[in-house]
Write an enzyme that holds these catalytic residues in place. Structure first.
Site, PDB file in Angstrom:
ATOM      1  N   GLU A   1       1.350   6.229   7.522  1.00  0.00           N
ATOM      2  CA  GLU A   1       2.529   6.186   7.328  1.00  0.00           C
ATOM      3  C   GLU A   1       3.002   7.139   8.410  1.00  0.00           C
ATOM      4  OE1 GLU A   1       3.652   3.687   5.945  1.00  0.00           O
ATOM      5  OE2 GLU A   1       1.983   2.207   5.287  1.00  0.00           O
TER       6      GLU A   1
ATOM      7  N   GLY B   1       0.867  -1.758  -0.309  1.00  0.00           N
ATOM      8  CA  GLY B   1       0.152  -0.517  -0.027  1.00  0.00           C
ATOM      9  C   GLY B   1       0.403   0.798   0.335  1.00  0.00           C
TER      10      GLY B   1
END
Length: 855
Positions: free
Chosen positions: A295, A258
């Site tokens: 992230e 991802g």
């Protein structure tokens, strides 16, 4: 196939050498990139002995190497295809190692290391990709500062940290924060940026850039907005400020995962960056928000504090998933978010825990670390963090996190370091709680009720099932969130946490006026299977009256599962109780439309298969598919004229926004359309497809028509409209593969695999079709002829030599093969044995298939 070595946690030893700083120069060329490295080493005083210098390196052509500018050939070394070793006696206590290697990014189809994506250079180094770039101790407990120079490519040249110098055809970067090699990143190519800035809580300005290919600039706004909200949230909730002058995101078309949290330069699968109302669904926007946050949050929980070795992977991933889940709940609805989290946990992690791929949150061993980026590490790891927070309370949790950041900033840590912070901060003994990290399997929690003289007693019993390599397990610490309801539906005991520590344990509640209804495991307070004997009337009561949103939804989901299981195993009819109960929920305007939409959705075919399997009956995917269709039809018919009225009432006026309110209304409208299509011959869906001005509603209409077998015209129109947009065409492939009727599914998938737009080397496109078929269309994949298994295996074997990581992960479609009848088992076993017998099979895929075959 060469047998891969087993790596064991018990064998860990500190590195013989540490690194102070790294200087890298890249002279980029598609087939012959030169990488020059200068690395300052020193002996590790904590090492067990004066070990050799062992550097990892794969697919590297070594041109030169030296120590303190003396050519390495004079120092004595040993070179193999994956290691460069220099004997300890040839090394001083501190020295500079220099090397020049040549690599071939264009030929690197594994998408690990430095590779090319449609003319753009990019990297993926977690877990062990840096060894495909240069010789280096490629392990997370070796941390260093990096200075990088990039030359030789037109366009943008990016790396970690802050830019220091740049000119025509070159740039230099310096990252002042020590990091392991897996966090290194480089991107070079024809890119344009969507820019903004953020002012930290201390008043420091941070430049923000989202880099995309020309033409995609108008699809970056939501990603940027999500980033800025994430940065503010981390300051407010965890006291964590960003620590560089620049934060960058790059969207990449060819990416195995991802996204990747490389320090200061996050690299993303383009599907989790690019979005506009016309091309992305509400779910796409939600995923972008969550993954951007995930992230970014890694900057502290993963980068500033990283993991000592890959056995500690959940230290960074479980904690960061938990953080992004709470963030997303704060942005949207905690109740709805929690339900979708549990749906995903049960679909992926419970399935993993119940089969041959079961492993602990902290594995004891592995052969290929890429195979352990799993739902257990991520989602179950996050559940463990959530339980810990529930046990110590929010204030003590925050206090412990502050200590964690203060004590371990700049370190490579272990799960034991993490737990010790909580012990030191709260005084709590977490020895038993640590079993959640070391014991695999989903605990099964059963409950018995007793009512006598105003005292209500709940007696719980826990069992942790055997899993591969683990038997006779100890009881776990299980936080059970409990509330009690009066028979009239009023809440008489607000939610409290019961802490279960014994194999069997009773809890007593006295001075009650009437026998209460127990609302157990509120908010899904622990990742367990609750075995509770409840009648349909009792479940209907909780669906109508429970004040906990999760348990309200759970009651309806359990009732639907029970009905569907009986339809499949005993041939019973749907009955009227569930359809009427769901109608009441669907029309209750006091409830969040998003919650109502979730309640209307029946359990998945895989959930039903697991329930049928637990009864001891053979699993027939076609019968399950048919039963689910019949129950949906009964629900639609029972709604009567209220169904089109609900559909029309949920229309959203005004300009599109992905915010929770309008997204929830569209979700309920789509759920209503799914049912309405069953009784109006697709009329409403055809009209919505023709008039939709956003992808959410266009795709919902197309899905309904495909499911009904009435979408031939719309499928062609959709392709013609969106054929130039790869991410939308991924959806087109997935819909057809996943929604094809069981009798047509294999032929449909095979025809799509021959389509000119099926770029099977692109991970997104491969997953769109092949995973769409094998993992999202169980009745089609498990065709009695076995043709689905052959088709799927053909494609796995074709992909494996080029991209072992994606192949290995997708092989898990076979992990439930022991659920099925003996004929299907034999057909699947034949394909698994065909894979394992393939000459040159990757170690990634071999490990997965070997484990699956041992079921």
């Amino acid at each position: 196939m060469t047998a891969a070595a087993t790596i064991r946690l018990a064998d860990y030893s500190p590195p013989a050498f540490l690194i102070d700083d790294v200087h890298l120069t890249f002279r980029l060329s598609p087939n012959a990139t030169r990488v020059t490295s200068r690395i300052q080493f020193r002996r590790n005083p904590d090492a067990a002995s004066d070990g050799d210098l062992v550097l990892n390196g794969e697919q590297l052509k070594l041109h030169s190497a030296s120590i303190n500018d003396v050519p390495l050939i004079d120092n004595g070394y040993h070179l193999t295809p994956d290691l460069l070793t220099v004997k300890s006696e040839n090394l001083p206590n501190s020295f500079n190692f220099a090397a020049e290697v040549e690599i071939d990014p264009a030929a690197n189809s594994s998408l690990n290391g430095l590779y090319m994506s449609k003319g753009m250079y990019c990297t993926q180094c977690e877990a062990e990709g840096f060894r495909k770039i240069t010789y280096y101790p490629d392990r997370p407990d070796v941390m260093a500062t990096f200075t990088v120079r990039i030359e030789g490519s037109p366009g943008v040249l990016l790396s970690n940290g802050n830019p220091t110098q740049q000119g025509t055809g070159w740039s230099e970067w310096h990252d002042p924060w020590p990091k392991p090699a897996y966090l290194f990143a480089l991107v070079a190519g024809d890119l344009v940026s969507h820019g903004d800035s953020f002012t930290t809580a201390s008043g420091r300005k941070v430049d923000l850039k989202v880099w995309v290919r020309p033409g995609d600039e108008d699809k970056c706004g939501y990603a940027m907005d999500s980033l800025k909200r994430s940065m503010r949230w981390d300051e407010t909730e965890y006291g964590r400020e960003y620590d560089l002058d620049l934060f960058q995101i790059v969207a990449v078309d060819d990416f195995n995962m991802g996204a990747m949290e490389n320090k200061g330069l996050n690299i993303f699968n383009s599907k989790y960056v690019l979005a506009s109302p016309e091309t992305a669904t509400d779910r796409d926007f939600e995923l972008i928000e969550g993954i951007i946050a995930h992230e970014y949050f890694h900057n502290w929980t993963g980068n500033r504090i990283t993991c000592r070795d890959w056995f500690q992977l959940s230290l960074k991933e479980g904690l960061t998933v938990f953080r992004d889940q709470i963030f997303s709940g704060d942005q949207r609805s905690h109740a709805v978010k929690r339900i979708t989290e549990v749906q995903q946990l049960r679909a992926r992690q419970f399935r993993e825990d119940a089969g041959p791929l079961a492993h602990p949150v902290q594995p004891a061993e592995y052969k290929e670390i890429n195979n352990f980026y799993t739902a257990t590490i991520y989602e179950k790891g996050a559940e463990v963090i959530g339980m810990l927070r529930a046990l110590v309370g929010p204030e003590q949790y925050r206090k412990a996190l502050d200590l964690y950041f203060d004590r371990h900033d700049g370190q490579a840590c272990t799960i034991d370091d993490w737990l010790k912070v909580f012990t030191d901060s709260t005084g709590r003994d977490l020895t038993q709680f640590r079993l959640w990290y070391s014991q695999a399997g989903t605990p099964r929690l059963s409950v018995a009720e007793e009512w006598q003289d105003g005292t209500f007693t709940l007696t719980f019993r826990q069992e942790v099932p055997d899993t591969p390599g683990q038997q006779d397990k100890s009881p776990m610490v299980i936080p059970i969130a409990l509330g009690l309801l009066n028979p009239n539906g009023d809440e008489i005991l607000p939610t409290e946490i019961l802490e279960m520590t014994e194999r069997t344990q009773s809890f007593h509640f006295s001075d009650l006026p009437a026998r209460p209804v127990a609302s157990i495991l509120r908010g899904f307070s622990a990742p367990v299977i609750l075995a509770r004997d409840q009648s349909a009337d009792a479940l209907g009561f909780q669906l109508a009256h429970d004040t906990d949103p999760f348990n309200k939804w759970e009651a309806g989901n359990t009732l639907a599962t029970d009905i569907l299981t009986n339809m499949v195993t005993s041939g019973k009819k749907p009955g009227s109780q569930l359809p009427q109960a769901l109608k009441t929920v669907a029309l209750d305007e006091n409830l969040d439309p998003a919650f109502r939409a979730l309640t209307l959705a029946l359990p998945t075919e895989d959930e039903i298969a697991q329930a049928v399997f637990q009864t001891g009956s053979p699993v027939d995917p076609v019968a399950i598919h048919a039963a689910r269709g019949k129950l949906n039809h009964a629900i639609a018919e029972n709604m009567g004229d209220d169904l089109p009225r609900l559909y029309n009432d949920m229309a959203v006026d005004g300009a599109y926004t992905p915010d929770a309110g309008p997204a929830g209304k569209r979700a309920l409208r789509s759920a209503a359309l799914t049912l309405l299509t069953l009784v109006d011959d697709g009329a409403a869906a055809r009209a919505q497809f023709a008039s939709a001005n956003n992808m959410t509603e266009q795709l919902a209409a197309l899905s309904c028509l495909m499911r009904a077998g009435k979408a031939q015209t719309q499928t062609a129109e959709f392709y013609q409209q969106w054929q130039a947009n790869p991410l939308v065409i991924d959806k087109w492939f997935t819909l057809q593969a996943s929604l094809a009727q069981p009798t047509d599914a294999v032929a449909t998938a095979r025809a799509l695999s021959e389509h000119a737009d099926f770029d099977w080397k692109n991970p997104n496109r491969f997953r769109a079709l092949i995973a769409g078929f094998a993992m999202m269309n169980p009745a089609g994949f498990h065709a009695a002829s076995g043709a689905g298994y052959v088709f799927f295996t053909d494609w796995l074997l074709r992909l494996d030599p080029l991209n072992p990581q994606t192949t290995a992960r997708m092989s898990s479609a076979f992990d439930t093969w022991r659920r099925f009848d003996t004929d299907r088992q034999a057909l699947m076993q034949a394909q698994l044995e065909r894979i394992i017998a393939t000459k040159g099979l990757s170690t990634d895929t071999a490990e997965m298939v070997e484990r699956i075959l041992k079921a």
